[in-house]
Design a protein around this motif. Sequence first.
Motif, mmCIF file in Angstrom:
data_model
loop_
_atom_site.group_PDB
_atom_site.id
_atom_site.type_symbol
_atom_site.label_atom_id
_atom_site.label_comp_id
_atom_site.label_asym_id
_atom_site.label_seq_id
_atom_site.Cartn_x
_atom_site.Cartn_y
_atom_site.Cartn_z
ATOM 1 N N LEU A 51 3.445 3.640 5.064
ATOM 2 C CA LEU A 51 4.259 3.473 3.866
ATOM 3 C C LEU A 51 3.442 3.468 2.590
ATOM 4 C CD1 LEU A 51 6.673 0.634 5.098
ATOM 5 C CD2 LEU A 51 7.094 3.102 5.083
ATOM 6 N N VAL A 52 2.204 2.973 2.670
ATOM 7 C CA VAL A 52 1.431 2.815 1.439
ATOM 8 C C VAL A 52 1.022 4.173 0.877
ATOM 9 C CG1 VAL A 52 0.568 0.534 2.029
ATOM 10 C CG2 VAL A 52 -0.724 2.542 2.745
ATOM 11 N N GLN A 53 1.073 4.280 -0.443
ATOM 12 C CA GLN A 53 0.677 5.506 -1.124
ATOM 13 C C GLN A 53 -0.798 5.463 -1.519
ATOM 14 O OE1 GLN A 53 2.845 8.071 -1.503
ATOM 15 N NE2 GLN A 53 4.270 6.829 -0.310
ATOM 16 N N ASP A 54 -1.283 4.253 -1.802
ATOM 17 C CA ASP A 54 -2.668 4.081 -2.234
ATOM 18 C C ASP A 54 -3.572 4.064 -1.007
ATOM 19 O OD1 ASP A 54 -5.078 3.369 -3.281
ATOM 20 O OD2 ASP A 54 -4.323 1.678 -4.458
ATOM 21 N N GLU A 55 -4.457 5.067 -0.914
ATOM 22 C CA GLU A 55 -5.334 5.168 0.250
ATOM 23 C C GLU A 55 -6.228 3.944 0.410
ATOM 24 O OE1 GLU A 55 -5.644 7.405 2.766
ATOM 25 O OE2 GLU A 55 -3.791 8.270 2.014
ATOM 26 N N SER A 56 -6.551 3.279 -0.714
ATOM 27 C CA SER A 56 -7.423 2.106 -0.631
ATOM 28 C C SER A 56 -6.780 0.991 0.179
ATOM 29 C CB SER A 56 -7.753 1.595 -2.038
ATOM 30 O OG SER A 56 -6.610 1.063 -2.670
ATOM 31 N N GLN A 57 -5.439 0.959 0.207
ATOM 32 C CA GLN A 57 -4.755 -0.089 0.952
ATOM 33 C C GLN A 57 -4.830 0.137 2.463
ATOM 34 O OE1 GLN A 57 -0.801 -1.012 -0.457
ATOM 35 N NE2 GLN A 57 -1.433 -1.005 -2.584
ATOM 36 N N LYS A 58 -5.268 1.329 2.882
ATOM 37 C CA LYS A 58 -5.455 1.576 4.309
ATOM 38 C C LYS A 58 -6.806 1.054 4.784
ATOM 39 C CE LYS A 58 -2.384 5.588 4.462
ATOM 40 N NZ LYS A 58 -2.231 7.017 4.822
ATOM 41 N N ASP A 59 -7.701 0.780 3.836
ATOM 42 C CA ASP A 59 -8.983 0.193 4.166
ATOM 43 C C ASP A 59 -8.762 -1.273 4.543
ATOM 44 O OD1 ASP A 59 -12.115 0.333 3.835
ATOM 45 O OD2 ASP A 59 -11.438 -1.515 2.850
ATOM 46 N N VAL A 60 -9.308 -1.686 5.681
ATOM 47 C CA VAL A 60 -9.033 -3.038 6.191
ATOM 48 C C VAL A 60 -9.504 -4.106 5.214
ATOM 49 C CG1 VAL A 60 -9.525 -4.682 8.042
ATOM 50 C CG2 VAL A 60 -9.096 -2.284 8.587
ATOM 51 N N ASP A 61 -10.681 -3.937 4.637
ATOM 52 C CA ASP A 61 -11.191 -4.947 3.704
ATOM 53 C C ASP A 61 -10.315 -5.037 2.451
ATOM 54 O OD1 ASP A 61 -13.450 -5.811 5.228
ATOM 55 O OD2 ASP A 61 -14.476 -3.941 4.692
ATOM 56 N N GLU A 62 -9.908 -3.862 1.932
ATOM 57 C CA GLU A 62 -9.028 -3.866 0.758
ATOM 58 C C GLU A 62 -7.683 -4.517 1.090
ATOM 59 O OE1 GLU A 62 -9.511 -2.962 -2.351
ATOM 60 O OE2 GLU A 62 -11.576 -2.306 -2.039
ATOM 61 N N TYR A 63 -7.189 -4.192 2.277
ATOM 62 C CA TYR A 63 -5.896 -4.742 2.675
ATOM 63 C C TYR A 63 -5.995 -6.244 2.897
ATOM 64 C CZ TYR A 63 -1.166 -4.348 4.442
ATOM 65 O OH TYR A 63 0.184 -4.449 4.581
ATOM 66 N N LEU A 64 -7.133 -6.679 3.415
ATOM 67 C CA LEU A 64 -7.335 -8.117 3.627
ATOM 68 C C LEU A 64 -7.320 -8.854 2.288
ATOM 69 C CD1 LEU A 64 -7.961 -10.430 5.575
ATOM 70 C CD2 LEU A 64 -10.398 -9.922 5.276
ATOM 71 N N THR A 65 -7.862 -8.223 1.248
ATOM 72 C CA THR A 65 -7.823 -8.846 -0.081
ATOM 73 C C THR A 65 -6.380 -9.037 -0.544
ATOM 74 O OG1 THR A 65 -9.936 -7.853 -0.688
ATOM 75 C CG2 THR A 65 -8.531 -8.590 -2.492
ATOM 76 N N LEU A 66 -5.558 -7.991 -0.381
ATOM 77 C CA LEU A 66 -4.137 -8.115 -0.730
ATOM 78 C C LEU A 66 -3.466 -9.214 0.080
ATOM 79 C CD1 LEU A 66 -3.041 -4.356 -0.917
ATOM 80 C CD2 LEU A 66 -3.395 -5.908 -2.833
ATOM 81 N N PHE A 67 -3.803 -9.250 1.357
ATOM 82 C CA PHE A 67 -3.170 -10.195 2.272
ATOM 83 C C PHE A 67 -3.553 -11.640 1.942
ATOM 84 C CE2 PHE A 67 -2.415 -11.995 6.606
ATOM 85 C CZ PHE A 67 -1.092 -11.619 6.726
ATOM 86 N N THR A 68 -4.835 -11.860 1.659
ATOM 87 C CA THR A 68 -5.256 -13.215 1.310
ATOM 88 C C THR A 68 -4.668 -13.640 -0.035
ATOM 89 O OG1 THR A 68 -7.310 -12.293 0.404
ATOM 90 C CG2 THR A 68 -7.389 -13.173 2.661
ATOM 91 N N ASN A 69 -4.575 -12.705 -0.979
ATOM 92 C CA ASN A 69 -3.934 -13.027 -2.260
ATOM 93 C C ASN A 69 -2.478 -13.433 -2.050
ATOM 94 O OD1 ASN A 69 -6.246 -12.501 -3.703
ATOM 95 N ND2 ASN A 69 -5.633 -10.429 -4.305
ATOM 96 N N TYR A 70 -1.830 -12.725 -1.167
ATOM 97 C CA TYR A 70 -0.442 -13.031 -0.840
ATOM 98 C C TYR A 70 -0.323 -14.441 -0.266
ATOM 99 C CZ TYR A 70 3.915 -12.811 1.835
ATOM 100 O OH TYR A 70 5.138 -13.085 2.374
ATOM 101 N N LYS A 71 -1.211 -14.770 0.658
ATOM 102 C CA LYS A 71 -1.171 -16.094 1.278
ATOM 103 C C LYS A 71 -1.531 -17.194 0.285
ATOM 104 C CE LYS A 71 0.035 -15.175 5.535
ATOM 105 N NZ LYS A 71 1.261 -15.755 6.128
ATOM 106 N N LEU A 72 -2.436 -16.896 -0.637
ATOM 107 C CA LEU A 72 -2.759 -17.856 -1.692
ATOM 108 C C LEU A 72 -1.517 -18.173 -2.537
ATOM 109 C CD1 LEU A 72 -6.220 -16.584 -3.026
ATOM 110 C CD2 LEU A 72 -5.773 -18.830 -2.021
ATOM 111 N N LYS A 73 -0.783 -17.145 -2.880
ATOM 112 C CA LYS A 73 0.415 -17.337 -3.695
ATOM 113 C C LYS A 73 1.459 -18.165 -2.954
ATOM 114 C CE LYS A 73 -0.194 -13.001 -6.224
ATOM 115 N NZ LYS A 73 0.313 -11.617 -6.420
ATOM 116 N N LEU A 74 1.639 -17.864 -1.655
ATOM 117 C CA LEU A 74 2.605 -18.645 -0.875
ATOM 118 C C LEU A 74 2.185 -20.109 -0.773
ATOM 119 C CD1 LEU A 74 3.614 -16.301 2.088
ATOM 120 C CD2 LEU A 74 5.003 -16.987 0.136
ATOM 121 N N LYS A 75 0.889 -20.334 -0.611
ATOM 122 C CA LYS A 75 0.364 -21.701 -0.549
ATOM 123 C C LYS A 75 0.677 -22.443 -1.839
ATOM 124 C CE LYS A 75 -2.447 -24.778 1.532
ATOM 125 N NZ LYS A 75 -2.226 -25.303 2.897
ATOM 126 N N GLU A 76 0.475 -21.770 -2.962
ATOM 127 C CA GLU A 76 0.741 -22.371 -4.259
ATOM 128 C C GLU A 76 2.237 -22.623 -4.454
ATOM 129 O OE1 GLU A 76 -0.225 -23.633 -8.328
ATOM 130 O OE2 GLU A 76 -1.091 -23.720 -6.320
#
Length: 654
Positions: A51-76
């Motif tokens: 689904l993702v259009q941005d190729e960088s989001q297919k990179d596991v490390d880049e995706y992990l950054t998005l994912f951890t940011n998401y979890k940080l926001k939910l925690k807050e």
Amino acid sequence: MQLRYLFTFLFITTVLNVKAQSAQEDVLFFVDDSPVYTSEFLRVYNKNLDLVQDESQKDVDEYLTLFTNYKLKLKEAKALGLDDKPSYKRELSNYRKQLIKSFMTDAKVTDAMVSEAYERISHDIKATHILIKVSENASPKDTLTAYNKILKLRNRALKEGFEEVREEVHNGQTVYGEELGYFSGFRMVYKFETAAFNTKVGDISNPFRTRFGYHIVHVLDKRKSRGERTVAHIMVVEKKGDSLAEKPEVRIQDIYKKINQGEDFHALAKQFSDDKGSASKGGALPSFSSGKLGSQEFEDVAFGLNDLEDISEPFKTKYGWHIVKLIAKKTIPPFEAMRSELEQKVKRDDRSKLIDEALYKSLKEKYNIPKEQPALAYFESILNDDYFKRTWQLPSNFSNDIPKDIPLVKIGKKQFLYKDFGNYLLKVQRKGTQRAPIKSVVLEKYNDFLHSNLVKYQEDNLEIENEEFAHIVNEYRDGLLLFDLMETTIWNAAKTDSIGVETYYKTHKNKYLLPQRIDAVVASSSKQKTLKKVSKLLKKGMGLDQIKALVNSNDKVEVMFTSGIMDAEHQALPKSLQFKKGISRILKHNGTFVVVQVKDVLEKTEQTLEEARGAIMSDYQVYKEEKWLKELSNKYQIKVNQEALNNIKSQIKK
């Protein structure tokens, strides 16, 4: 809540908030003391991969950054107690109720309704009708009176002619005689639609009842659906300061003359159409079917064009003046292509009542509900005429252990007692009940009681019984929570932080520039010879109206003008035009020729805060969010299990 507000990033829409995890599962990372498991990350990553259009989001490390940011926001969000807000709980509850509908239907009945709906949207019915108004809750006497009236009108219509009777009896209050024009499936209430489609052309239906009263319908015609049309159009609207020669009705006629002279429709649309959304596409509009546009005049003209490439004469709508060209036409799409859309419509329509009946039947079978209910005899014995007066009470001895605690019916693990049905009878009597035999009243109320509790039990336990439903609800729960957090922390804060916005603007002024522009007149013609003459007249300082009068005639439009402040992207300007004062050479543009008189060149200028406020606010929100995420990273510690991350990478490579 609108879909576009639910999630900030694409991947957020598919994150599943997994509530239970095996103790043996690998933890990918901790947000403080809250574990996030590799299984969750892999599921989300794999689900989003296509689904993702941005190729960088297919990179596991880049995706992990998005994912951890998401979890940080939910925690807050949870730390701020946003999940305890009444508005949040209400929105989640409403969504859950809507989602439940798609999980609690009888597939066979739904499929039959969808097939019938497709057949009906594939045809249009033209009809008139007569309605005798009567309330849904009318007394048997009033109901019978209304039925007898419509029956007499039908007999008269058969003898005297439907139209004569319809026009005579219509009073707009108790009796309606109306021309309905053409309609197809979903345009009328289901009972009316069914009666109309089941009546032969030329016939008058038997009386039938809807929630409005009793009807008879006279079917005048039945035709196949007109399908869809794809058209291009040129639209001209009135603008302040237009000269008499530039009035929209004059301008549209000039364009029409140029079309008749053989000039290209699409090139003219690019040059002169005021519909900026379609002009760059040569006037092409998205496909549409009958009843889908906001202009009946436009629709009638479009469907009146029969052959591809046909072009209409100029006509007026509430939006302006138009010329329409037929690009494509097609019939109703195949059934399979429309199945999903039709299913949603069926579930929102009166047809849903038939689907509900099928649901009740399946739930009775699922929870082994007995077909017979011996307890009804007892309730028949205690009900009396007071029930119709809304003054009925349970007998005094009902409060004793017998019979109030006698088992009535069991749904799943929940046991209902006599007292539950007795209290239900007391409660619903407030709504009023039409006088009827006691036995039939008790049976009707028991069925309502049983059906509502069957549905409620299934709804309450759906997340336990259906894993897919549980995942979707959890996904929405977190997405909604994140939306509330972003709205309160970033979006609304940015709107009210005038000092912060102004400071950001001052330090980023070079980002907000008006491009180089020209104050120009563009002359357009299909003939170079004409533009040579126009160029000479422009150099002499002659006015546009005078030039048009000299060059054009009543029968032939040789030149058209476009004037104003324009940037390099303006539809009237060739890409090769140099921005310098004076009159350009003759240039080819959009299949025709143009000459441009540049009166003045306006250089790039910085936009003021007010001029660029929209872009500045958007950029400031991004800046504010990035700064906020850094603060969250300091507030909540992220500990990544590098071994688990390496395992994920190795699995993904395979």
